[in-house]
Design a protein around this motif. Sequence first.
Motif, mmCIF file in Angstrom:
data_model
loop_
_atom_site.group_PDB
_atom_site.id
_atom_site.type_symbol
_atom_site.label_atom_id
_atom_site.label_comp_id
_atom_site.label_asym_id
_atom_site.label_seq_id
_atom_site.Cartn_x
_atom_site.Cartn_y
_atom_site.Cartn_z
ATOM 1 N N GLU A 48 0.861 -1.185 0.000
ATOM 2 C CA GLU A 48 0.000 0.000 0.000
ATOM 3 C C GLU A 48 0.895 1.232 0.000
ATOM 4 O O GLU A 48 1.868 1.290 0.764
ATOM 5 N N ASP A 49 0.582 2.188 -0.830
ATOM 6 C CA ASP A 49 1.337 3.444 -0.895
ATOM 7 C C ASP A 49 2.842 3.205 -1.029
ATOM 8 O O ASP A 49 3.652 3.801 -0.310
ATOM 9 N N ASP A 50 3.214 2.285 -1.925
ATOM 10 C CA ASP A 50 4.618 1.974 -2.211
ATOM 11 C C ASP A 50 5.379 1.384 -1.026
ATOM 12 O O ASP A 50 6.605 1.459 -0.968
ATOM 13 N N GLU A 51 4.677 0.803 -0.064
ATOM 14 C CA GLU A 51 5.304 0.177 1.100
ATOM 15 C C GLU A 51 4.713 -1.219 1.316
ATOM 16 O O GLU A 51 3.515 -1.419 1.134
ATOM 17 N N VAL A 53 3.104 -3.749 3.514
ATOM 18 C CA VAL A 53 2.335 -3.626 4.752
ATOM 19 C C VAL A 53 2.071 -4.981 5.407
ATOM 20 O O VAL A 53 1.735 -5.041 6.590
#
Length: 67
Positions: A48-51, A53
Amino acid sequence: MTAVKVIRVMGTSEESWEDAAHEAFREASQSVDDISGIRVENWTANVEDDEIVQYKATTEITFPVEH
């Protein structure tokens, strides 16, 4: 010769793939006795959002079959 059974268990972790594999083992050991082996079949993750998770480890848990 001993017969064994193999089940597939997925563990998850917010920390690492290694923790996810340990989680799969811990969960399986709550209902399976005498686990004799674990093989990591696949590593995956949710992003999510380039991370990353959530780390996921799909494992095969091996244990002897009772006669």
